[in-house]
Write a protein that holds these residues in place. Structure first.
Motif, PDB file in Angstrom:
ATOM      1  N   VAL A 168      34.597  48.168  41.145  1.00 19.39           N
ATOM      2  CA  VAL A 168      35.200  47.654  39.832  1.00 19.39           C
ATOM      3  C   VAL A 168      35.856  49.101  39.434  1.00 19.39           C
ATOM      4  O   VAL A 168      35.062  49.982  39.083  1.00 19.39           O
ATOM      5  CB  VAL A 168      34.607  47.080  39.059  1.00 19.39           C
ATOM      6  CG1 VAL A 168      35.308  46.700  37.635  1.00 19.39           C
ATOM      7  CG2 VAL A 168      33.984  45.813  39.387  1.00 19.39           C
ATOM      8  N   PRO A 169      37.170  48.950  39.130  1.00 20.68           N
ATOM      9  CA  PRO A 169      37.915  50.508  38.485  1.00 20.68           C
ATOM     10  C   PRO A 169      37.311  50.844  37.118  1.00 20.68           C
ATOM     11  O   PRO A 169      37.108  49.635  36.438  1.00 20.68           O
ATOM     12  CB  PRO A 169      39.198  50.463  38.700  1.00 20.68           C
ATOM     13  CG  PRO A 169      39.568  48.778  39.186  1.00 20.68           C
ATOM     14  CD  PRO A 169      38.236  48.235  39.530  1.00 20.68           C
ATOM     15  N   GLY A 170      37.038  52.022  36.736  1.00 18.79           N
ATOM     16  CA  GLY A 170      36.762  52.225  35.606  1.00 18.79           C
ATOM     17  C   GLY A 170      35.238  52.191  35.064  1.00 18.79           C
ATOM     18  O   GLY A 170      34.499  51.946  36.356  1.00 18.79           O
ATOM     19  N   LEU A 171      34.858  52.599  33.925  1.00 22.00           N
ATOM     20  CA  LEU A 171      33.625  52.714  33.685  1.00 22.00           C
ATOM     21  C   LEU A 171      33.187  51.665  32.680  1.00 22.00           C
ATOM     22  O   LEU A 171      33.880  50.824  31.839  1.00 22.00           O
ATOM     23  CB  LEU A 171      33.320  54.157  32.849  1.00 22.00           C
ATOM     24  CG  LEU A 171      33.531  55.459  33.575  1.00 22.00           C
ATOM     25  CD1 LEU A 171      33.523  56.523  32.484  1.00 22.00           C
ATOM     26  CD2 LEU A 171      32.572  55.658  34.720  1.00 22.00           C
ATOM     27  N   ILE A 172      31.844  51.515  32.877  1.00 21.06           N
ATOM     28  CA  ILE A 172      30.901  50.317  31.797  1.00 21.06           C
ATOM     29  C   ILE A 172      30.321  51.310  30.711  1.00 21.06           C
ATOM     30  O   ILE A 172      29.582  51.966  31.207  1.00 21.06           O
ATOM     31  CB  ILE A 172      30.002  49.394  32.885  1.00 21.06           C
ATOM     32  CG1 ILE A 172      30.600  49.097  34.019  1.00 21.06           C
ATOM     33  CG2 ILE A 172      29.586  48.329  32.017  1.00 21.06           C
ATOM     34  CD1 ILE A 172      31.685  47.918  33.969  1.00 21.06           C
ATOM     35  N   GLN A 173      30.646  50.785  29.693  1.00 23.33           N
ATOM     36  CA  GLN A 173      30.336  51.701  28.395  1.00 23.33           C
ATOM     37  C   GLN A 173      28.698  51.078  28.329  1.00 23.33           C
ATOM     38  O   GLN A 173      28.188  49.936  28.423  1.00 23.33           O
ATOM     39  CB  GLN A 173      30.738  51.157  27.098  1.00 23.33           C
ATOM     40  CG  GLN A 173      32.315  51.581  27.019  1.00 23.33           C
ATOM     41  CD  GLN A 173      32.310  53.116  27.332  1.00 23.33           C
ATOM     42  OE1 GLN A 173      31.540  54.160  26.877  1.00 23.33           O
ATOM     43  NE2 GLN A 173      33.191  53.602  28.250  1.00 23.33           N
ATOM     44  N   HIS A 174      27.816  52.103  28.013  1.00 23.02           N
ATOM     45  CA  HIS A 174      26.366  51.891  27.791  1.00 23.02           C
ATOM     46  C   HIS A 174      26.051  50.800  26.783  1.00 23.02           C
ATOM     47  O   HIS A 174      25.211  49.975  27.017  1.00 23.02           O
ATOM     48  CB  HIS A 174      25.724  52.986  27.655  1.00 23.02           C
ATOM     49  CG  HIS A 174      23.835  52.983  27.640  1.00 23.02           C
ATOM     50  ND1 HIS A 174      23.284  53.142  26.326  1.00 23.02           N
ATOM     51  CD2 HIS A 174      23.003  52.624  28.594  1.00 23.02           C
ATOM     52  CE1 HIS A 174      22.200  52.647  26.698  1.00 23.02           C
ATOM     53  NE2 HIS A 174      22.166  52.649  27.892  1.00 23.02           N
ATOM     54  N   GLU A 175      26.801  50.686  25.816  1.00 24.61           N
ATOM     55  CA  GLU A 175      26.648  49.819  24.612  1.00 24.61           C
ATOM     56  C   GLU A 175      27.004  48.345  25.234  1.00 24.61           C
ATOM     57  O   GLU A 175      26.120  47.402  24.734  1.00 24.61           O
ATOM     58  CB  GLU A 175      27.547  50.144  23.527  1.00 24.61           C
ATOM     59  CG  GLU A 175      27.493  51.549  22.853  1.00 24.61           C
ATOM     60  CD  GLU A 175      28.046  52.792  23.583  1.00 24.61           C
ATOM     61  OE1 GLU A 175      28.881  52.718  24.219  1.00 24.61           O
ATOM     62  OE2 GLU A 175      27.108  53.577  23.603  1.00 24.61           O
ATOM     63  N   ASP A 176      27.696  48.280  26.118  1.00 25.60           N
ATOM     64  CA  ASP A 176      27.956  47.034  26.676  1.00 25.60           C
ATOM     65  C   ASP A 176      26.822  46.182  27.239  1.00 25.60           C
ATOM     66  O   ASP A 176      26.892  45.026  27.525  1.00 25.60           O
ATOM     67  CB  ASP A 176      29.306  46.944  27.499  1.00 25.60           C
ATOM     68  CG  ASP A 176      30.838  47.199  26.695  1.00 25.60           C
ATOM     69  OD1 ASP A 176      30.472  47.105  25.279  1.00 25.60           O
ATOM     70  OD2 ASP A 176      31.353  47.642  27.411  1.00 25.60           O
ATOM     71  N   ILE A 177      26.111  47.177  27.976  1.00 19.92           N
ATOM     72  CA  ILE A 177      24.967  46.759  28.754  1.00 19.92           C
ATOM     73  C   ILE A 177      23.801  46.470  28.126  1.00 19.92           C
ATOM     74  O   ILE A 177      22.468  45.937  28.633  1.00 19.92           O
ATOM     75  CB  ILE A 177      24.816  47.109  30.057  1.00 19.92           C
ATOM     76  CG1 ILE A 177      24.429  48.651  30.025  1.00 19.92           C
ATOM     77  CG2 ILE A 177      25.953  46.752  31.108  1.00 19.92           C
ATOM     78  CD1 ILE A 177      23.736  49.125  31.294  1.00 19.92           C
ATOM     79  N   GLU A 178      23.751  47.271  27.004  1.00 22.42           N
ATOM     80  CA  GLU A 178      22.282  47.320  26.185  1.00 22.42           C
ATOM     81  C   GLU A 178      21.820  46.115  25.734  1.00 22.42           C
ATOM     82  O   GLU A 178      20.448  45.934  25.999  1.00 22.42           O
ATOM     83  CB  GLU A 178      22.464  48.540  24.851  1.00 22.42           C
ATOM     84  CG  GLU A 178      21.405  49.124  24.467  1.00 22.42           C
ATOM     85  CD  GLU A 178      21.883  50.200  23.508  1.00 22.42           C
ATOM     86  OE1 GLU A 178      23.013  50.247  22.796  1.00 22.42           O
ATOM     87  OE2 GLU A 178      21.037  51.401  23.180  1.00 22.42           O
ATOM     88  N   LYS A 179      22.674  45.294  25.220  1.00 18.26           N
ATOM     89  CA  LYS A 179      22.293  43.840  24.855  1.00 18.26           C
ATOM     90  C   LYS A 179      21.145  43.127  26.032  1.00 18.26           C
ATOM     91  O   LYS A 179      20.542  42.283  25.761  1.00 18.26           O
ATOM     92  CB  LYS A 179      23.284  42.983  24.491  1.00 18.26           C
ATOM     93  CG  LYS A 179      24.538  42.697  25.221  1.00 18.26           C
ATOM     94  CD  LYS A 179      25.371  41.902  24.097  1.00 18.26           C
ATOM     95  CE  LYS A 179      26.722  41.638  25.223  1.00 18.26           C
ATOM     96  NZ  LYS A 179      27.488  42.701  25.195  1.00 18.26           N
ATOM     97  N   PHE A 180      21.807  43.319  27.098  1.00 17.87           N
ATOM     98  CA  PHE A 180      21.182  42.711  28.549  1.00 17.87           C
ATOM     99  C   PHE A 180      19.833  43.358  28.793  1.00 17.87           C
ATOM    100  O   PHE A 180      19.059  42.432  29.200  1.00 17.87           O
ATOM    101  CB  PHE A 180      21.844  42.717  29.735  1.00 17.87           C
ATOM    102  CG  PHE A 180      23.505  41.995  29.519  1.00 17.87           C
ATOM    103  CD1 PHE A 180      23.351  40.564  29.139  1.00 17.87           C
ATOM    104  CD2 PHE A 180      24.406  42.859  29.627  1.00 17.87           C
ATOM    105  CE1 PHE A 180      24.585  39.978  29.029  1.00 17.87           C
ATOM    106  CE2 PHE A 180      25.863  42.001  29.377  1.00 17.87           C
ATOM    107  CZ  PHE A 180      25.948  40.685  29.026  1.00 17.87           C
ATOM    108  N   LEU A 181      19.592  44.577  28.291  1.00 13.09           N
ATOM    109  CA  LEU A 181      18.426  45.406  28.621  1.00 13.09           C
ATOM    110  C   LEU A 181      17.470  45.104  27.851  1.00 13.09           C
ATOM    111  O   LEU A 181      16.301  44.817  28.208  1.00 13.09           O
ATOM    112  CB  LEU A 181      18.760  46.811  28.955  1.00 13.09           C
ATOM    113  CG  LEU A 181      19.736  47.210  29.715  1.00 13.09           C
ATOM    114  CD1 LEU A 181      20.149  48.947  29.647  1.00 13.09           C
ATOM    115  CD2 LEU A 181      19.313  47.181  31.111  1.00 13.09           C
ATOM    116  N   ILE A 182      17.750  44.996  26.389  1.00 13.93           N
ATOM    117  CA  ILE A 182      16.754  44.976  25.582  1.00 13.93           C
ATOM    118  C   ILE A 182      16.466  43.492  25.290  1.00 13.93           C
ATOM    119  O   ILE A 182      17.392  42.796  24.565  1.00 13.93           O
ATOM    120  CB  ILE A 182      16.871  45.707  24.127  1.00 13.93           C
ATOM    121  CG1 ILE A 182      16.906  47.300  24.582  1.00 13.93           C
ATOM    122  CG2 ILE A 182      15.818  45.366  23.171  1.00 13.93           C
ATOM    123  CD1 ILE A 182      17.727  47.873  23.648  1.00 13.93           C
TER     124      ILE A 182
END
Lengths: 62, 157
Positions: free
Chosen positions: B74-88
């Motif tokens: 997938v082109p581009g970056l994923i922001q850490h804030e966007d996946i944080e809700k899935f981790l915690i």
């Protein structure tokens, strides 16, 4: 293939009957999500989840 | 001494349902080729994708190129804030309500169904009444050992 079990305490994945990380015997076959940490110092995910050792971890253990 | 910069997050599109297999293949390749990848993530809430933490897209491309079940990067970056809700993940005690039907997933009563009688949030414990027992048997159990089967009627309305 041997099924991996997740430690209910530290979420480490293992195929043994004892957790290699915390030596707990409270392991569960019901886990979801997979995190493989290779570089502990630079991984933001490891910092978010307070993981201090490299290895394979489950995200949710039930 | 300057601190090393944190890794960036990249997404890889995979065949649906094969995310863990791809993650294991990538992990094998990383250890064989000694690639500087920080972590591999498979989130159940993001189907058909795995996430890789690395310095740049070239390293990610080398880690996944011509692997089975990989459909592309997938082109581009994923922001850490966007996946944080899935981790915690929220502790299960906050999701429990009195009169909910739960299943006990560990301990001597494993596999039995029960109804929640009382919740002690501070101690992360719940007092439950076993439904499979022939008489009312209240048991206090750690909330982590409970799985919600259905919410109470008052919660649904």
């Amino acid at each position: 293939m041997v099924k991996e079990l997740a430690c209910r305490k530290c979420k480490t994945l293992t195929t043994d009957r004892i957790c290699p990380n915390c030596k707990s015997k409270d392991l569960s076959p019901n886990w979801s999500g997979l995190i493989i940490i290779e570089d502990i110092d630079r991984s933001l995910v490891a910092k978010t989840l307070d993981i201090s050792k490299t290895g394979r971890y489950a995200l949710k253990v039930t | 001494m300057s601190e090393k910069p944190n890794c960036k997050i990249f997404a890889i599109k995979t065949t649906g349902g094969q995310e863990k297999i791809v993650a294991n293949l990538v992990a094998n390749r990383i250890s064989m080729r000694k690639l500087p990848i920080c972590s591999i993530l498979v989130l159940d809430s993001i189907k058909g994708y795995i996430l890789l933490e690395a310095d740049n897209a070239q390293i990610v491309n080398e880690a996944v190129s011509s692997l089975k079940h990989v459909k592309g990067q997938v082109p581009g970056l994923i922001q850490h804030e966007d996946i944080e809700k899935f981790l915690i993940t929220k502790p299960i005690i906050n999701e429990l309500n009195v009169d909910d039907i739960v299943e006990i997933i560990a301990g001597p009563f494993k596999g039995m169904k029960a109804k929640i009688n009382r919740i002690e949030v501070a101690r992360s414990e719940a007092t439950i009444i076993l439904l499979d027992a022939p008489y009312q048997l209240p048991v206090t159990i750690d909330a982590d050992y409970l799985k919600i089967l259905s919410h109470s009627e008052s919660e649904k309305t």
